[in-house]
Design an enzyme around this catalytic site. Structure first.
Site, mmCIF file in Angstrom:
data_model
loop_
_atom_site.group_PDB
_atom_site.id
_atom_site.type_symbol
_atom_site.label_atom_id
_atom_site.label_comp_id
_atom_site.label_asym_id
_atom_site.label_seq_id
_atom_site.Cartn_x
_atom_site.Cartn_y
_atom_site.Cartn_z
ATOM 1 N N ARG A 166 6.039 4.783 -4.632
ATOM 2 C CA ARG A 166 7.005 4.868 -3.871
ATOM 3 C C ARG A 166 8.290 5.598 -5.052
ATOM 4 O O ARG A 166 9.203 4.759 -4.199
ATOM 5 C CB ARG A 166 7.197 3.968 -3.239
ATOM 6 C CG ARG A 166 6.089 4.276 -1.638
ATOM 7 C CD ARG A 166 6.348 4.771 -0.829
ATOM 8 N NE ARG A 166 5.552 4.252 0.540
ATOM 9 C CZ ARG A 166 4.295 4.731 0.402
ATOM 10 N NH1 ARG A 166 3.803 5.416 -0.644
ATOM 11 N NH2 ARG A 166 3.935 4.331 1.802
ATOM 12 N N SER A 216 6.873 1.281 6.591
ATOM 13 C CA SER A 216 7.139 -0.115 5.379
ATOM 14 C C SER A 216 8.568 -0.311 4.883
ATOM 15 O O SER A 216 9.619 0.522 4.174
ATOM 16 C CB SER A 216 6.224 0.653 4.800
ATOM 17 O OG SER A 216 4.848 0.764 5.246
ATOM 18 N N GLU A 243 11.827 -1.090 0.470
ATOM 19 C CA GLU A 243 10.714 0.657 0.361
ATOM 20 C C GLU A 243 12.201 1.354 0.648
ATOM 21 O O GLU A 243 12.064 2.217 0.564
ATOM 22 C CB GLU A 243 10.473 0.697 1.405
ATOM 23 C CG GLU A 243 9.559 2.036 1.087
ATOM 24 C CD GLU A 243 8.429 2.233 1.664
ATOM 25 O OE1 GLU A 243 6.962 1.810 1.755
ATOM 26 O OE2 GLU A 243 8.540 3.112 2.378
HETATM 27 N N1 EPU Z 1 -2.863 -5.793 6.859
HETATM 28 C C1 EPU Z 1 -2.913 -7.105 7.407
HETATM 29 N N2 EPU Z 1 -1.616 -7.589 8.430
HETATM 30 C C2 EPU Z 1 -1.085 -6.354 8.688
HETATM 31 C C3 EPU Z 1 -0.933 -5.131 7.677
HETATM 32 C C4 EPU Z 1 -2.427 -5.124 7.076
HETATM 33 O O1 EPU Z 1 -3.460 -7.807 7.437
HETATM 34 O O2 EPU Z 1 0.140 -6.667 9.535
HETATM 35 C C5 EPU Z 1 -3.930 -5.377 5.622
HETATM 36 C C6 EPU Z 1 -4.924 -4.512 6.269
HETATM 37 O O3 EPU Z 1 -5.991 -5.222 6.926
HETATM 38 C C7 EPU Z 1 -5.920 -3.588 4.994
HETATM 39 C C8 EPU Z 1 -4.448 -4.031 3.951
HETATM 40 O O4 EPU Z 1 -3.515 -4.906 4.226
HETATM 41 O O5 EPU Z 1 -6.369 -4.472 4.358
HETATM 42 C C9 EPU Z 1 -4.029 -2.692 4.123
HETATM 43 O O6 EPU Z 1 -3.016 -2.419 5.320
HETATM 44 P P1 EPU Z 1 -2.761 -0.543 5.532
HETATM 45 O O7 EPU Z 1 -4.096 0.315 5.541
HETATM 46 O O8 EPU Z 1 -2.280 -0.561 6.786
HETATM 47 O O9 EPU Z 1 -1.607 -0.512 4.878
HETATM 48 P P2 EPU Z 1 -0.431 -0.216 4.331
HETATM 49 O O10 EPU Z 1 -0.857 -0.986 2.416
HETATM 50 O O11 EPU Z 1 0.103 -1.888 4.953
HETATM 51 C C10 EPU Z 1 0.542 1.307 3.345
HETATM 52 C C11 EPU Z 1 1.870 2.550 3.341
HETATM 53 C C12 EPU Z 1 2.155 3.169 4.466
HETATM 54 C C13 EPU Z 1 -0.174 4.349 5.119
HETATM 55 C C14 EPU Z 1 -0.303 2.928 4.566
HETATM 56 C C15 EPU Z 1 -1.965 3.795 4.546
HETATM 57 C C16 EPU Z 1 3.626 1.023 1.781
HETATM 58 C C17 EPU Z 1 4.404 0.516 1.382
HETATM 59 N N3 EPU Z 1 2.912 1.376 2.667
HETATM 60 O O12 EPU Z 1 0.763 0.238 4.413
HETATM 61 O O13 EPU Z 1 3.009 3.736 4.626
HETATM 62 O O14 EPU Z 1 0.561 5.047 5.541
HETATM 63 O O15 EPU Z 1 -0.638 2.031 3.054
HETATM 64 O O16 EPU Z 1 -1.926 4.877 3.270
HETATM 65 O O17 EPU Z 1 2.591 1.536 0.992
HETATM 66 C C18 EPU Z 1 5.419 3.563 4.990
HETATM 67 O O18 EPU Z 1 5.577 3.987 3.194
HETATM 68 O O19 EPU Z 1 6.527 3.849 5.786
HETATM 69 C C19 EPU Z 1 4.210 3.562 5.267
HETATM 70 C C20 EPU Z 1 3.704 3.540 6.395
#
Ligand code: EPU
Length: 335
Positions: free
Chosen positions: A161, A236, A331
């Site tokens: 990012r 995010s 972010e």
């Molecule tokens: N999780 C939770 N609770 C929540 C959200 C997530 O427990 O409310 C846990 C999920 O169960 C999982 C882990 O956290 O074990 C990761 O969650 P997820 O796969 O949804 O991805 P994220 O890390 O929350 C990142 C990016 C997203 C991107 C997704 C998929 C960042 C800041 N965000 O989210 O990007 O779509 O991975 O690759 O890196 C964005 O940047 O705007 C964005 C949406």
């Protein structure tokens, strides 16, 4: 170039926050941008798709909206094609357009809000792929002297990012075009990300095409992330924090089910998990809230102000720091 006076920016930021610009300038070509810069100097704000922006006040001065379009093939061989996109091209429309032509590379990045020109700024990423994986170069103009630039992938200094545009070149450059390298065959399929794998298994697909990956990503994103045209948000709100291995170990000792991934010399933690564990998921006060399906996403249910959203973000950051000793970092760009 079109100039609008005292214009609301509500429709130009995905949070839907109603702040005004003293002047809103629509630029449709690099020449128009150069002409503007020569006569007026630096604008108060350069605006792309408005999908990574939280406006906490009116913009006193000019907002330069980059509205450059165009999609042209600049290189092609048997396996690859390089396409040059105008910075104002909508990201997801571009993704669908490439997939329709059987091209691979952008499928995991489906449905990310924003435009082509802002994609390199924060090295957009999702489901195991980042913009830097398909990036060839980007072009634009330096704000102080209108000098044109063209940056290679190496020169853009991408990391999670992050890029040169958030560091040494912050506020100094306007991106006008983006060149991406896509595959015509032998597509590099990235289907290892947990949620994608699960969906594909459910559908009985073992050798997915780029289009099938895109369909799955779209379905996952729709189930977790609010549609900005219905509920204001900027994806995010926070970055996933990268901590030392020792800090991660300490936390894993206390919370064995905490998700963590190796990253940039340390461990990347899931801010969404941490915020959920801190009790914020689904929180709502007036029109500001934390999304019920994804705690990383702050939402505007209608008439929230940027300041209210910012105040909630700060509360969450303080609470997470008090509980876990982790400093979350937004972010989105705060104005
Ligand atoms: N999780 C939770 N609770 C929540 C959200 C997530 O427990 O409310 C846990 C999920 O169960 C999982 C882990 O956290 O074990 C990761 O969650 P997820 O796969 O949804 O991805 P994220 O890390 O929350 C990142 C990016 C997203 C991107 C997704 C998929 C960042 C800041 N965000 O989210 O990007 O779509 O991975 O690759 O890196 C964005 O940047 O705007 C964005 C949406």
């Amino acid at each position: 170039m079109i100039v609008q006076i005292n214009q609301s920016l509500a429709k130009l930021n995905t949070f839907g926050v109603d702040q005004k610009a003293s002047r809103l300038i629509w630029a449709h070509s690099p020449e128009e941008i150069a002409n503007y810069l020569k006569h007026h100097g630096a604008p108060a704000l350069v605006l792309g798709g408005g999908s990574n922006l939280l406006l906490t006040k009116d913009v006193e001065g000019d907002v330069l909206k980059v509205d450059i379009h165009g999609r042209e093939v600049v290189f092609e061989d048997d396996n690859h094609v390089q396409i040059r996109f105008g910075a104002g091209e909508n990201w997801h429309e571009v993704v669908l357009w490439t997939l329709m032509q059987g091209l691979g590379g952008l499928e995991n990045l489906s449905l990310i809000p924003g435009n082509c020109g802002t994609a390199p700024v924060q090295n957009i990423g999702a489901y195991g792929v980042e913009l830097q994986d398909v990036f060839v170069s980007c072009e634009g103009l330096m704000i102080d002297d209108c000098a044109p630039f063209k940056l290679s992938r190496k020169q853009a200094r991408f990391s999670y990012r992050n890029s040169i545009f958030k560091n040494a070149w912050k506020g100094k450059a306007v991106i006008t075009h983006l060149v991406l390298k896509l595959t015509k065959r032998n597509h590099q399929i990235h289907a290892d990300y947990g949620a994608i794998k699960g969906e594909l298994e459910k559908m009985g697909i073992s050798k997915p095409t780029p289009k099938q990956i895109s369909d799955v990503v779209i379905a996952i994103r729709k189930s977790k992330l609010p549609d900005p045209s219905q509920i204001g948000n900027s994806g995010s709100f926070f970055k996933n924090p990268i901590v030392t291995k020792e800090k991660a170990q300490e936390l894993l000792h206390m919370y064995p089910d905490m998700p963590s991934y190796p990253a940039e010399g340390g461990k990347k933690l899931a801010a969404g998990w941490i915020i959920e564990k801190s009790g914020w998921k689904g929180y709502r006060k007036k029109d500001v809230g934390v999304h019920k399906n994804q705690a990383l996403v702050l939402v505007n249910y209608g008439n929230a102000t940027g300041r209210e959203i910012h105040a909630l973000a700060q509360k969450i950051m303080e609470d997470v720091y008090a509980r876990y000793g982790i400093q979350l970092e937004p972010e989105v760009n705060l104005i």
